[in-house]
Motif scaffolding. Sequence first.
Motif, PDB file in Angstrom:
ATOM      1  N   PHE A  90      -5.649  22.078  18.598  1.00 11.57           N
ATOM      2  CA  PHE A  90      -5.400  22.458  17.221  1.00 11.57           C
ATOM      3  C   PHE A  90      -4.116  23.276  17.084  1.00 11.57           C
ATOM      4  O   PHE A  90      -3.847  23.860  16.033  1.00 11.57           O
ATOM      5  CB  PHE A  90      -6.595  23.235  16.666  1.00 11.57           C
ATOM      6  N   GLU A  91      -3.348  23.318  18.133  1.00  7.87           N
ATOM      7  CA  GLU A  91      -2.040  23.957  18.093  1.00  7.87           C
ATOM      8  C   GLU A  91      -1.138  23.296  19.122  1.00  7.87           C
ATOM      9  O   GLU A  91      -1.582  22.557  19.993  1.00  7.87           O
ATOM     10  CB  GLU A  91      -2.146  25.463  18.377  1.00  7.87           C
ATOM     11  N   ARG A  92       0.164  23.484  18.964  1.00  8.30           N
ATOM     12  CA  ARG A  92       1.181  22.998  19.908  1.00  8.30           C
ATOM     13  C   ARG A  92       1.383  21.480  19.873  1.00  8.30           C
ATOM     14  O   ARG A  92       2.063  20.941  20.719  1.00  8.30           O
ATOM     15  CB  ARG A  92       0.875  23.432  21.347  1.00  8.30           C
ATOM     16  N   GLY A  93       0.820  20.770  18.930  1.00 10.33           N
ATOM     17  CA  GLY A  93       1.072  19.338  18.828  1.00 10.33           C
ATOM     18  C   GLY A  93       0.678  18.559  20.055  1.00 10.33           C
ATOM     19  O   GLY A  93       1.327  17.573  20.424  1.00 10.33           O
ATOM     20  N   ASP A  94      -0.393  18.947  20.706  1.00 11.11           N
ATOM     21  CA  ASP A  94      -0.829  18.315  21.948  1.00 11.11           C
ATOM     22  C   ASP A  94      -2.090  17.513  21.692  1.00 11.11           C
ATOM     23  O   ASP A  94      -3.133  18.072  21.367  1.00 11.11           O
ATOM     24  CB  ASP A  94      -1.093  19.393  23.010  1.00 11.11           C
ATOM     25  N   GLY A  95      -1.994  16.204  21.831  1.00 13.50           N
ATOM     26  CA  GLY A  95      -3.173  15.385  21.623  1.00 13.50           C
ATOM     27  C   GLY A  95      -2.909  13.931  21.937  1.00 13.50           C
ATOM     28  O   GLY A  95      -1.774  13.521  22.184  1.00 13.50           O
ATOM     29  N   TRP A  96      -3.956  13.131  21.916  1.00 15.74           N
ATOM     30  CA  TRP A  96      -3.808  11.696  22.180  1.00 15.74           C
ATOM     31  C   TRP A  96      -4.815  10.926  21.342  1.00 15.74           C
ATOM     32  O   TRP A  96      -5.946  11.346  21.144  1.00 15.74           O
ATOM     33  CB  TRP A  96      -3.940  11.398  23.675  1.00 15.74           C
ATOM     34  N   LEU A  97      -4.378   9.775  20.866  1.00 13.74           N
ATOM     35  CA  LEU A  97      -5.183   8.996  19.935  1.00 13.74           C
ATOM     36  C   LEU A  97      -6.386   8.348  20.611  1.00 13.74           C
ATOM     37  O   LEU A  97      -7.461   8.247  20.022  1.00 13.74           O
ATOM     38  CB  LEU A  97      -4.307   7.930  19.275  1.00 13.74           C
TER      39      LEU A  97
END
Length: 317
Positions: free
Chosen positions: A262-269
């Motif tokens: 939910f922070e730092r733009g870290d994620g994967w679809l």
Amino acid sequence: MAEAAAPSVRRSLELRSPGIWAILVMLVAAFSLLAPGFLSGGNIANIGRQSSILLIIALPMTLIILTEGLDLSMGALMALASMGIALVSAAGYPVPAAILAGLAIGLAGGLFNGLLVAKLAIPPFVGTLGTLGIAHGLAVVLTDGQSVVDIADAIPDFFGSRVLGIPAPVLVAAAAYLATHFLLYRTQFGVAVFALGGNREAWTLAGGRVDRCLVAVYAFGGLMVGLAGFLFTARMSAGHPTASLGMEFDALAAVALGGTSFERGDGWLFGTLLGVLAIGILRNGLNLLGFPSSMQVISIGLMVLLALFLDGLRRKP
């Protein structure tokens, strides 16, 4: 290039969110033993149908969270879009016109959220909470809180139909996933999404337009909510003003389960897809065992905490 924003499949599978993998294995094993018929073809198809709606709203929720945003209005907007679809269909207009009405309502709600966040600098939590209230109120006022059931038979028939043996809602959700994957990992739009959450100041100094990107992200979310509203209407065989309220909780849970920060733009679809499957399997298995919906919500919350706990253990030195 935009491709640089996407982690390789191999790296994703090895390094991201092992907690969701462990939970998926445990859920399938447990329900296979405890719930008769869980692994039947019919039930697996049912899981796919039920999960398709959640996936369609969880995908844009992932993009919104990657920008360090939030959308609490998705469930209410879906209800409003569903009511619009049902009312247009009940008025005798063709099904494509009803679908367009739902998409337009969702898009309008998404644009409204984007303008609140990007142009008026209202915090996403507050802005989308306000939109939730507006959408919910409109959905109830349209028919004085009553469901709209006189819709074209083609709408509910679509939810139960198959194409080459695959449930039609699953194909719609698959198309939505592929389109979102392309946008996020193969376009400049996706680069901007990751940059907004990862290093917004640097992206702004490089000439990026924060306001335009944020409006586009929330507008895309609204459009997907409109699409989900059509499937939801087809599933319910009616437009209902309150039945989809709270689905944003499941969408947020799916994103969290999938390992998006939910922070730092870290994620994967792909992680979001796994999170949706976990929630779909959990709800289906508990339904087969006769658990009430309140217990299902509690179980989803516990599952999210368990996944985060397992991932936390992995990160400890």
